[in-house]
Design a protein around this motif. Structure first.
Motif, PDB file in Angstrom:
ATOM      1  N   LEU A 179      -9.583 -40.797 -15.305  1.00  0.00           N
ATOM      2  CA  LEU A 179     -10.189 -40.501 -14.172  1.00  0.00           C
ATOM      3  C   LEU A 179      -9.789 -41.418 -12.913  1.00  0.00           C
ATOM      4  N   PHE A 180      -9.359 -40.769 -11.908  1.00  0.00           N
ATOM      5  CA  PHE A 180      -8.939 -41.354 -10.543  1.00  0.00           C
ATOM      6  C   PHE A 180      -9.972 -40.973  -9.656  1.00  0.00           C
ATOM      7  N   ILE A 181     -11.116 -41.639  -9.309  1.00  0.00           N
ATOM      8  CA  ILE A 181     -12.427 -41.197  -8.571  1.00  0.00           C
ATOM      9  C   ILE A 181     -11.750 -41.324  -7.069  1.00  0.00           C
ATOM     10  N   THR A 182     -12.579 -40.281  -6.363  1.00  0.00           N
ATOM     11  CA  THR A 182     -12.256 -40.058  -5.055  1.00  0.00           C
ATOM     12  C   THR A 182     -13.551 -39.888  -4.180  1.00  0.00           C
ATOM     13  N   ASP A 183     -13.536 -40.815  -3.372  1.00  0.00           N
ATOM     14  CA  ASP A 183     -14.776 -40.487  -2.251  1.00  0.00           C
ATOM     15  C   ASP A 183     -16.018 -41.028  -2.814  1.00  0.00           C
ATOM     16  N   TYR A 184     -16.118 -42.039  -3.600  1.00  0.00           N
ATOM     17  CA  TYR A 184     -17.404 -42.877  -4.104  1.00  0.00           C
ATOM     18  C   TYR A 184     -16.925 -43.710  -5.131  1.00  0.00           C
ATOM     19  N   SER A 185     -17.880 -44.636  -5.190  1.00  0.00           N
ATOM     20  CA  SER A 185     -18.120 -45.692  -6.300  1.00  0.00           C
ATOM     21  C   SER A 185     -19.182 -46.130  -6.806  1.00  0.00           C
ATOM     22  N   ASP A 186     -20.204 -45.150  -6.825  1.00  0.00           N
ATOM     23  CA  ASP A 186     -21.621 -45.576  -7.258  1.00  0.00           C
ATOM     24  C   ASP A 186     -21.720 -44.885  -8.483  1.00  0.00           C
ATOM     25  N   LEU A 187     -22.304 -45.408  -9.402  1.00  0.00           N
ATOM     26  CA  LEU A 187     -22.605 -44.803 -10.736  1.00  0.00           C
ATOM     27  C   LEU A 187     -23.535 -43.605 -10.538  1.00  0.00           C
TER      28      LEU A 187
ATOM     29  N   TYR B 296     -26.234 -34.040  -0.542  1.00  0.00           N
ATOM     30  CA  TYR B 296     -27.135 -34.812  -0.913  1.00  0.00           C
ATOM     31  C   TYR B 296     -26.672 -35.704  -1.918  1.00  0.00           C
ATOM     32  N   LYS B 297     -27.273 -37.196  -1.852  1.00  0.00           N
ATOM     33  CA  LYS B 297     -26.505 -38.194  -2.752  1.00  0.00           C
ATOM     34  C   LYS B 297     -27.758 -39.151  -3.000  1.00  0.00           C
ATOM     35  N   ASN B 298     -27.746 -39.421  -4.329  1.00  0.00           N
ATOM     36  CA  ASN B 298     -28.984 -40.622  -4.811  1.00  0.00           C
ATOM     37  C   ASN B 298     -28.253 -41.906  -4.805  1.00  0.00           C
ATOM     38  N   PHE B 299     -29.156 -42.972  -4.651  1.00  0.00           N
ATOM     39  CA  PHE B 299     -28.600 -44.283  -4.430  1.00  0.00           C
ATOM     40  C   PHE B 299     -29.903 -45.117  -5.330  1.00  0.00           C
ATOM     41  N   ASP B 300     -29.191 -46.270  -5.627  1.00  0.00           N
ATOM     42  CA  ASP B 300     -30.207 -47.310  -6.262  1.00  0.00           C
ATOM     43  C   ASP B 300     -30.427 -48.348  -5.264  1.00  0.00           C
ATOM     44  N   MET B 301     -31.661 -48.411  -4.653  1.00  0.00           N
ATOM     45  CA  MET B 301     -31.401 -49.414  -3.562  1.00  0.00           C
ATOM     46  C   MET B 301     -32.563 -50.897  -4.070  1.00  0.00           C
ATOM     47  N   HIS B 302     -31.858 -51.658  -4.994  1.00  0.00           N
ATOM     48  CA  HIS B 302     -32.610 -52.872  -5.290  1.00  0.00           C
ATOM     49  C   HIS B 302     -33.625 -52.542  -6.325  1.00  0.00           C
ATOM     50  N   GLY B 303     -33.293 -51.386  -7.285  1.00  0.00           N
ATOM     51  CA  GLY B 303     -34.183 -50.987  -8.076  1.00  0.00           C
ATOM     52  C   GLY B 303     -35.046 -49.881  -7.557  1.00  0.00           C
ATOM     53  N   PHE B 304     -35.100 -49.481  -6.582  1.00  0.00           N
ATOM     54  CA  PHE B 304     -35.695 -48.281  -6.031  1.00  0.00           C
ATOM     55  C   PHE B 304     -34.808 -47.079  -5.969  1.00  0.00           C
TER      56      PHE B 304
ATOM     57  N   ILE C 215     -38.500 -31.374   0.086  1.00  0.00           N
ATOM     58  CA  ILE C 215     -37.842 -32.900  -0.487  1.00  0.00           C
ATOM     59  C   ILE C 215     -38.975 -33.615  -1.065  1.00  0.00           C
ATOM     60  N   LYS C 216     -40.365 -33.358  -0.890  1.00  0.00           N
ATOM     61  CA  LYS C 216     -41.259 -33.855  -1.604  1.00  0.00           C
ATOM     62  C   LYS C 216     -41.105 -33.546  -3.350  1.00  0.00           C
ATOM     63  N   ARG C 217     -40.937 -32.107  -3.193  1.00  0.00           N
ATOM     64  CA  ARG C 217     -40.700 -31.676  -4.607  1.00  0.00           C
ATOM     65  C   ARG C 217     -39.613 -32.293  -5.509  1.00  0.00           C
ATOM     66  N   VAL C 218     -38.560 -32.563  -4.772  1.00  0.00           N
ATOM     67  CA  VAL C 218     -37.267 -33.407  -5.139  1.00  0.00           C
ATOM     68  C   VAL C 218     -37.674 -34.775  -5.672  1.00  0.00           C
ATOM     69  N   LYS C 219     -38.348 -35.340  -4.622  1.00  0.00           N
ATOM     70  CA  LYS C 219     -38.856 -36.560  -4.973  1.00  0.00           C
ATOM     71  C   LYS C 219     -39.792 -36.925  -6.351  1.00  0.00           C
ATOM     72  N   ASP C 220     -40.553 -35.918  -6.571  1.00  0.00           N
ATOM     73  CA  ASP C 220     -41.531 -35.965  -7.845  1.00  0.00           C
ATOM     74  C   ASP C 220     -40.701 -35.390  -9.011  1.00  0.00           C
ATOM     75  N   GLU C 221     -39.894 -34.456  -8.738  1.00  0.00           N
ATOM     76  CA  GLU C 221     -39.134 -34.180 -10.001  1.00  0.00           C
ATOM     77  C   GLU C 221     -37.946 -35.075 -10.523  1.00  0.00           C
ATOM     78  N   GLU C 222     -37.442 -35.700  -9.667  1.00  0.00           N
ATOM     79  CA  GLU C 222     -36.442 -36.890 -10.059  1.00  0.00           C
ATOM     80  C   GLU C 222     -37.239 -38.352 -10.090  1.00  0.00           C
ATOM     81  N   LYS C 223     -38.433 -38.420  -9.950  1.00  0.00           N
ATOM     82  CA  LYS C 223     -39.153 -39.607  -9.848  1.00  0.00           C
ATOM     83  C   LYS C 223     -38.307 -40.627  -8.890  1.00  0.00           C
ATOM     84  N   LEU C 224     -38.354 -40.327  -7.704  1.00  0.00           N
ATOM     85  CA  LEU C 224     -37.724 -41.064  -6.908  1.00  0.00           C
ATOM     86  C   LEU C 224     -38.795 -41.833  -5.720  1.00  0.00           C
ATOM     87  N   HIS C 225     -38.402 -42.802  -5.291  1.00  0.00           N
ATOM     88  CA  HIS C 225     -39.545 -43.474  -4.403  1.00  0.00           C
ATOM     89  C   HIS C 225     -39.288 -42.905  -3.110  1.00  0.00           C
ATOM     90  N   THR C 226     -38.094 -42.615  -2.569  1.00  0.00           N
ATOM     91  CA  THR C 226     -37.845 -41.946  -1.269  1.00  0.00           C
ATOM     92  C   THR C 226     -36.884 -40.710  -1.150  1.00  0.00           C
TER      93      THR C 226
END
Length: 306
Positions: free
Chosen positions: A68-76, A202-210, A236-247
């Motif tokens: 795989l040659f990854i394009t446009d990101y480097s986050d897991l 839309y993108k998800n991020f790991d921000m210091h464990g959050f 967006i509140k539903r997305v937060k709850d469904e994916e168990k996100l902080h924000t």
């Protein structure tokens, strides 16, 4: 072992067009490669591919046993499944360095410019490979999209120079008019399912464990959101709850006013307020001059979680 080029989850125009442009280059230098995508095309990307005669790349969500040659990101968080079983041979990207690691050396082209396709153009120049007219056209469109027609603070003089060079190859005289045509397609939000809008870019991020999700909708007239804003906030509140996100934050970007209204759902909204020295009112705040998630949101929000 097959070689693929592919961008991030919930693909945008840059991730799809860079997968196509990079795959063409790799094939030309003797490395047979197939472009892929991890999800459905958004309206703008579909418009670009249709306009210049491209089929959408294949959908592929696992590259186990492949290269795989990854394009446009480097986050897991934006990577396909089974990355531990995938051989990553390269990364071309214009974002912050993420947390993908490899067990063998790889090729990396990571530059602080406005678009991945700007870097792919530099790769063509390095390898002395001629860019076909149709490839140049979609690369140009991706740069116009990512730089918000050069209004975004992420855009650089290099991006503008590359667009001028690609426009000559493509025979496009007024690339600004093409950019506005693309953004008018992006602005057609009414009648679209709310969840589709929230997840369009839309993108998800790991921000210091959050776990944090940040989406963005770019339009030429922000008033198109007036009748659906409450629905967007609820979703967006539903997305937060469904994916168990902080924000979860959603940028409603008005490219003509050059700013964004941010919708926020959070377990602790004070973190967002601290990051941007602002006060949310009913989960909303206008940030004047804010056009870029990459440069004006993530670098400020992530440290606030420390």
């Amino acid at each position: 072992m097959a070689l693929y080029t592919c961008g991030h989850i919930i693909p945008d125009s840059d991730s799809v067009c860079s997968a196509i442009s990079l795959a063409y280059l790799l094939n030309k230098i003797g490395r047979p490669a197939t472009p892929a995508r991890q999800g459905e095309l958004n309206p703008e990307t579909k418009f670009i591919l249709d306009k210049f005669g491209f089929e959408a790349p294949i959908i592929k969500t696992s590259f186990a046993g492949d290269e795989l040659f990854i394009t446009d990101y480097s986050d897991l968080a934006q990577a396909p499944q089974d990355m531990d079983k995938t051989t990553v041979v390269g990364i071309v990207d214009h974002h912050k360095l993420g947390d993908i690691t490899t067990s063998a050396p790889l090729e990396c082209w990571i530059r602080p410019v406005g678009c991945t396709n700007t870097i792919v153009k530099e790769m063509y120049d390095y390898h002395k490979v001629e860019i076909p007219k149709n490839i140049a056209s979609i690369m140009l469109c991706a740069i116009l999209s990512d730089t918000v027609i050069f209004k975004s603070p992420t855009s650089t003089a290099i991006d503008l120079q590359v667009v001028r060079e690609l426009a000559k190859i493509a025979g496009i005289e007024d690339f600004g008019a093409l950019g506005m045509e693309m953004f008018k397609v992006k602005s057609q939000v009414l009648g679209t399912p709310i969840r589709e809008l929230v997840m369009r870019d839309y993108k998800n991020f790991d921000m210091h464990g959050f776990k944090v999700g940040v989406g963005q909708l770019e339009v030429v007239d922000g008033t198109v959101f007036d009748t659906i804003k409450d629905e967007l906030i609820a979703d967006i509140k539903r997305v937060k709850d469904e994916e168990k996100l902080h924000t979860v934050a959603l940028l409603l970007t008005d490219i003509m006013k050059e700013g964004s209204e941010i919708l926020v759902s959070s377990d602790d909204a004070s973190i967002f307020e601290k990051a941007f020295n602002c006060k949310l009112e009913d989960g909303k705040v206008w940030l004047d001059g804010c056009l870029s998630r990459k440069k004006q949101i993530i670098p400020f929000l992530e440290p606030a979680f420390l």
